[in-house]
Scaffold this motif. Structure first.
Motif, mmCIF file in Angstrom:
data_model
loop_
_atom_site.group_PDB
_atom_site.id
_atom_site.type_symbol
_atom_site.label_atom_id
_atom_site.label_comp_id
_atom_site.label_asym_id
_atom_site.label_seq_id
_atom_site.Cartn_x
_atom_site.Cartn_y
_atom_site.Cartn_z
ATOM 1 N N ARG A 247 0.826 -1.205 0.000
ATOM 2 C CA ARG A 247 0.000 0.000 0.000
ATOM 3 C C ARG A 247 0.862 1.257 0.000
ATOM 4 O O ARG A 247 0.560 2.238 -0.695
ATOM 5 N N ALA A 248 1.953 1.222 0.780
ATOM 6 C CA ALA A 248 2.797 2.408 0.891
ATOM 7 C C ALA A 248 3.540 2.695 -0.414
ATOM 8 O O ALA A 248 3.695 3.857 -0.806
ATOM 9 N N ILE A 249 3.998 1.625 -1.083
ATOM 10 C CA ILE A 249 4.725 1.821 -2.350
ATOM 11 C C ILE A 249 3.757 2.157 -3.474
ATOM 12 O O ILE A 249 4.059 2.976 -4.355
ATOM 13 N N GLY A 250 2.584 1.531 -3.447
ATOM 14 C CA GLY A 250 1.611 1.744 -4.520
ATOM 15 C C GLY A 250 0.831 3.031 -4.352
ATOM 16 O O GLY A 250 -0.413 3.019 -4.301
ATOM 17 N N VAL A 251 1.530 4.161 -4.272
ATOM 18 C CA VAL A 251 0.873 5.456 -4.052
ATOM 19 C C VAL A 251 -0.020 5.844 -5.221
ATOM 20 O O VAL A 251 -0.961 6.629 -5.069
ATOM 21 N N SER A 252 0.262 5.298 -6.392
ATOM 22 C CA SER A 252 -0.551 5.630 -7.563
ATOM 23 C C SER A 252 -1.849 4.846 -7.596
ATOM 24 O O SER A 252 -2.672 5.053 -8.493
ATOM 25 N N ARG A 253 -2.015 3.938 -6.638
ATOM 26 C CA ARG A 253 -3.216 3.092 -6.541
ATOM 27 C C ARG A 253 -3.347 2.162 -7.738
ATOM 28 O O ARG A 253 -4.444 1.689 -8.061
ATOM 29 N N CYS A 254 -2.248 1.859 -8.404
ATOM 30 C CA CYS A 254 -2.233 0.927 -9.530
ATOM 31 C C CYS A 254 -1.440 -0.304 -9.111
ATOM 32 O O CYS A 254 -0.206 -0.259 -9.005
ATOM 33 N N VAL A 255 -2.156 -1.388 -8.855
ATOM 34 C CA VAL A 255 -1.543 -2.590 -8.289
ATOM 35 C C VAL A 255 -2.007 -3.815 -9.067
ATOM 36 O O VAL A 255 -3.193 -3.937 -9.388
ATOM 37 N N THR A 256 -1.052 -4.720 -9.351
ATOM 38 C CA THR A 256 -1.385 -6.035 -9.913
ATOM 39 C C THR A 256 -0.833 -7.098 -8.980
ATOM 40 O O THR A 256 0.364 -7.086 -8.671
ATOM 41 N N VAL A 257 -1.696 -7.977 -8.504
ATOM 42 C CA VAL A 257 -1.218 -9.068 -7.652
ATOM 43 C C VAL A 257 -1.558 -10.395 -8.321
ATOM 44 O O VAL A 257 -2.583 -10.531 -8.982
ATOM 45 N N VAL A 258 -0.655 -11.363 -8.147
ATOM 46 C CA VAL A 258 -0.852 -12.707 -8.681
ATOM 47 C C VAL A 258 -0.767 -13.682 -7.520
ATOM 48 O O VAL A 258 0.161 -13.610 -6.703
ATOM 49 N N GLY A 259 -1.722 -14.583 -7.427
ATOM 50 C CA GLY A 259 -1.697 -15.539 -6.325
ATOM 51 C C GLY A 259 -2.768 -16.591 -6.478
ATOM 52 O O GLY A 259 -3.513 -16.622 -7.456
ATOM 53 N N ASP A 260 -2.829 -17.465 -5.492
ATOM 54 C CA ASP A 260 -3.823 -18.533 -5.485
ATOM 55 C C ASP A 260 -4.183 -18.825 -4.030
ATOM 56 O O ASP A 260 -3.353 -19.357 -3.278
ATOM 57 N N PRO A 261 -5.385 -18.481 -3.601
ATOM 58 C CA PRO A 261 -5.762 -18.745 -2.200
ATOM 59 C C PRO A 261 -5.708 -20.228 -1.850
ATOM 60 O O PRO A 261 -5.529 -20.575 -0.682
#
Length: 970
Positions: A247-261
């Motif tokens: 959240r702190a690094i993504g100040v531009s509010r542009c985030v892509t996350v990859v994962g599998d619950p």
């Protein structure tokens, strides 16, 4: 050309990759669904098509190894120059890089040392000694590793040492310092002392890197204004602190996350799968894509794996499918003891290597364990079979003695306050400085407040009083080395040259020769450290070249104010477990790994032992859903073959405990049985026919081996003549829920019979040095017409030279063939499936009784009258339901000339234990006349060619390896 990398993506992958650059995105990717390809393609798309500058993109992975693999892929897509400008690495390395760049804003010393996990445990161990009395008095136990884990979890939640201690005191009502503290208060006190010790040593541990990173990025926005898009891999494994970092690094509010619950398996180290839900709340514009097509595993493996994980009703509902064929159904196998389980696994690996005729090598196999202690029997079994193996996550390169010695010297040069390095190297090589002298130095430094090196240099220069007895002469070589190395480091000498200089000053090679028996190997590790240092230098030089292109300091991955030595130490301390391991070295070794360490990896064949009720879920685990996900992760590491094994009993702390089948597997079998959806597991072992090999090779993208190669490898394997202990009984696990098979019990006492799958009744025939059992271990029709390897022709020559059990039974009950008189051109005699299923047959092969001994043959089915057994006779007996022989006759005689043997006679014919789903069976033992004192005795016979007191055949069954069998390499 720029969009060429998008053409190989499937429809869902393409939508995820090309999603808007100014929006947030969750990509939920199942095992083997191409998440790394999607991640790299997404980065390339942002740069090439959305025109984001490479230096404005931050890509976070969980290991340096994955970061390096991602960089390699990106270099092919966007080039080396653009790839080098990316901010890419683990959360820890990213934080360390910016803490070095902005030490004042972060309120950390610029020469801080990263304290690794081993040193943290040592510090905590020293602090715990002060509480030993209280712990013992209260009957409590607290190990350094356990205490370190508790402190780490507190840090991951953002809880300071002071807050932790205050909370523990409040919860226990602890107010009076004279009252003995409870366990929670002791942990809080140790936490406070641990933080003070780190501060005194100018050190940060791994958790501190993240904590100070959050403070830096959240409190000083100017340090992250460069970031226009952040991508996070394995997002389901992030903890609270790592989420706040994103959240702190993504100040531009542009985030892509990859994962599998479904692959969230690190809850025990504070990973929080709920971060996926939290992100959708904190980033309302988040879109979600499901990658459900797997490119790794066969359909049968995916169905079984999905059936396991789908038992969790709280999971995000998503499917998993593949374009691969179904392939061989996963195998579920049960034995009596863990020793039998390990022996079975070792021999099954050998059989598969032989049966694939060069398409498999040792490195294609992985044995995945729930916990490390399960490896002991497995390693012994593999060693006995001369199968090379490696333990994944074993002794790390940077934990080796010689590597730690040299790095400790370099750490001390960079940070004179770091006590762990000082205590490690002050007497390396030996200088006569004992523990008492060292404690005196540490105590004096603590009282005077002087750093250790400053104190020693003062004594050496006679500016400070000496100890009694004098240590000035002892410390002189140490002080000289430190001063020379400090000068070279301040002049900017590269890390590789610094290590070379240090090794020369210490005469370290001679030190290894004097102190280490394996000094040559250790010296090679020293050379490898120099090589690693050179690679770091080259990377730093590349970053400088990019900086010279006119990029601002924040746009590069280096800081001119950070010395090459400091940057090298940072890289070496943050190198992940497994980084730098040579895959070439591991190609020819079976991998033994924990399920946790195997995450992110894959193998053609995966074997998961001990699938019992106390292992899955693990008896000490508090999260049953995570244990289910862990088993799912282990199963989905397999590409073409999957084995689950268990023993019905296991020795625990010296006592034999009975074990039940894992509830996860039992529930899967029950559900499959109720829904009649087809078998998810089989109880017999795969026969590796031509069609099976073709599917395996297609999935692995390998060439199908030639029939002649397979025949030679299989023949060499069976010349091993392996047997298992005589008390072994192979039974399927959860047989009533597995695929239906003919009602025949499984043979006993001979290992090869375990491969029969669908077998004849439980019958054992021992004939002159051969242990013969009904059932065919590997082929459908061993004596039928030659049509490829499925039905090789067995000639007199091949029969006479094969010292392994002869299995002349087709496992498929619908068709059964046996050759009577192969050497004289006899035609195979067909027996109908109905007769096969409704009668009991006993097979005999390759008897060595002389023709005119006068011994009566067992009733045969080839003619209407009995006769003596002849050399080379191949025959069977057919019984009716009452047990009386039918269709008896004389055997046809071949021309085989085996060595002469004593006369054979029946010495025992008694019932075996009746199976729950079969008719009564009989046990027939044929022995040499000289080995039996009276007919009808029940003692095991003495076979020709056998040593007294042993069961089996010659040297092959006494633990030796047949030198002729060479495992094929891919």
């Amino acid at each position: 050309m720029e969009d060429e990398f998008l053409r190989d993506l499937n429809a869902t992958q393409l939508k995820a990759v090309t999603h808007a650059a100014d929006a947030s995105l969750q990509i939920l990717a199942g095992p083997g669904s191409g998440k790394t390809r999607v991640l790299t393609s997404r980065i390339a798309h942002l740069i090439l098509n959305c025109h984001l500058p490479p230096m404005s993109i931050c890509a976070v992975t969980f290991t340096n190894k994955v970061a390096n693999e991602t960089k390699e892929r990106l270099m092919k897509l966007i080039g080396k120059e653009k790839t080098a400008q990316l901010k890419m690495g683990t959360f820890h390395s990213l934080c360390a890089r910016f803490l070095r760049k902005y030490p004042k804003q972060a309120n950390v010393p610029d020469n801080f040392t990263v304290c690794d996990a081993a040193e943290s445990k040592k510090i905590i161990g020293k602090l715990l000694k002060a509480h030993e009395g209280v712990l013992k008095e209260r009957g409590l136990s607290l190990e350094p590793a356990g205490c370190a884990s508790i402190i780490s979890k507190a840090k991951s939640r953002g809880q300071s040492a002071k807050d932790c201690l205050t909370e523990a005191k409040a919860a226990s009502g602890y107010r009076d310092p004279t009252t003995p503290p409870n366990l929670e208060v002791i942990v809080g006190l140790v936490y406070v002392g641990y933080e003070a010790e780190l501060k005194r040593n100018n050190a940060l541990d791994f958790d501190d890197l993240l904590i100070y990173g959050v403070k830096l990025f959240a409190g000083h926005k100017e340090t992250v204004l460069w970031c226009r898009h952040i991508l996070v891999d394995e997002f389901q494994d992030t903890n609270v602190t790592q989420y706040e970092l994103m959240r702190a690094i993504g100040v531009s509010r542009c985030v892509t996350v990859v994962g599998d619950p479904d692959q969230s398996i690190y809850g025990w180290r504070s990973a929080d799968v709920k971060n996926l839900e939290k992100m959708r709340r904190d980033f309302p514009n988040t879109s979600q894509f499901f990658l459900e097509e797997s490119y790794r595993s066969t359909g049968a493996i995916l169905r079984a794996s999905h059936s396991i994980v789908s038992q969790d009703s709280k999971r995000i509902d998503k499917a998993l499918f593949t374009s691969h064929p179904d392939g061989i159904t996963p195998v579920l196998y049960q034995v009596h003891t863990e020793q039998e389980e390990s022996a079975f696994i070792a021999l099954e690996i050998k059989r598969l290597v032989a049966g694939m005729g060069g398409a498999f090598c040792w490195g294609d196999f992985a044995i995945l364990l729930r916990y490390n202690a399960l490896s002991r029997n497995l390693e012994s079994a593999l060693q006995k079979e001369r199968i090379p193996c490696r333990v994944l996550g074993g002794h790390r390169y940077f934990e080796r003695l010689e590597v730690k010695d040299l790095l400790a010297y370099l750490q001390l040069i960079d940070n004179p306050m770091y006590e762990p390095s000082f205590t490690r190297v002050i007497n390396v090589p030996g200088r006569g400085i004992g523990e008492k002298t060292l404690n005196d130095i540490l105590g004096r430094a603590g009282k005077t407040g002087k750093p250790f090196l400053e104190l020693l240099e003062g004594i050496h220069d006679m500016k400070l009083p000496d100890h009694k007895p004098s240590i000035r002469k002892k410390i002189a070589p140490f002080v000289k080395v430190i001063r020379v190395m400090r000068t070279h480091a301040s002049e900017g000498m590269g890390p590789s040259d610094l290590i070379r200089k240090l090794v020369d000053l210490l005469e370290y090679k001679e030190h290894l020769k004097k102190t280490q028996q394996d000094w040559e190997t250790r010296w090679e590790n020293v050379n490898e450290l120099i090589t690693f240092a050179k690679e770091v230098e080259e990377q730093l030089q590349m970053d400088k070249e990019h900086a010279s292109l006119g990029l601002s300091p924040d746009d590069t991955n280096i800081d001119e104010d950070v010395s090459p030595l400091r940057q090298f130490l940072q890289v070496s301390m943050l190198t992940s477990e497994g980084d730098g391991q040579s895959e070439a070295d591991n190609k020819d070794k079976v991998t033994i790994s924990t399920c946790h360490s195997a995450k992110g990896l894959e193998w053609p064949v995966v074997i998961i032992p001990s699938v019992d009720s106390t292992t899955y879920p693990f008896i000490r685990s508090e999260d049953e859903d995570e244990e289910r996900r862990l088993l799912y992760v282990a199963c989905t590491r397999a590409k073409s073959l999957l084995y689950l094994t268990r023993s019905s009993s296991r020795m625990v702390a010296g006592d034999v405990k009975q074990k039940q089948l894992s509830k996860f597997i039992a529930a899967t079998l029950e559900k499959s049985h109720k829904e009649s959806s087809g078998p998810l597991f089989i109880q017999h072992l795969p026969h590796l026919e031509g069609e099976d090999r073709a599917i395996i090779c297609k999935v692995l993208e390998r060439t199908v081996p030639e029939c002649a190669t397979i025949e030679a490898a299989v023949e060499d394997f069976y010349k091993l003549g392996r047997t298992v202990p005589s008390n072994i009984v192979w039974r399927p696990a959860g047989a009533h829920l597995l695929a239906p098979v003919p009602s025949f019990p499984t043979p006993t006492r001979q290992f090869g019979a375990a491969y029969a799958g669908r077998t004849l009744p439980q019958t054992e025939v021992l004939i002159s040095g051969f242990q013969l059992l009904s059932g065919n271990p590997i082929t459908r029709d061993y004596n039928g017409p030659s049509t490829g390897f499925q039905r090789p022709r067995m000639t007199a020559e091949s029969v006479s030279t094969m010292p392994h059990p002869m299995h002349l039974v087709q496992p498929n009950p619908s068709r059964f063939q046996v050759t009577t008189g192969a050497a004289t051109g006899g035609q195979p005699k067909a027996i109908s499936g109905a007769n096969f299923a409704n009668s009991s047959k006993i097979l005999h092969s390759l008897t060595t009784e002389p023709a005119d001994t006068g011994q009566k043959a067992l009733p045969l089915a080839s003619s209407s009258r009995p006769g003596p057994l002849k050399q080379g006779s191949l025959a069977y007996i057919q019984k009716n339901k009452s047990g009386a022989p039918t269709n008896t006759g004389k055997a046809k005689t071949g021309q085989l000339q085996p060595p002469p043997a004593p006369p054979l006679q029946v010495v025992s014919n008694k019932p075996l234990q009746q199976s729950t789903n079969s008719a009564p069976t009989s046990k027939i033992i044929i022995s040499t006349a000289s080995s039996s004192t009276q007919a009808g005795t029940t003692a095991p016979p003495m076979l020709a060619g056998m040593k007294r007191g042993r069961l089996g055949v010659g040297r092959a069954t006494t633990g030796y390896t047949n030198k002729k069998f060479k495992p094929p390499l891919s």
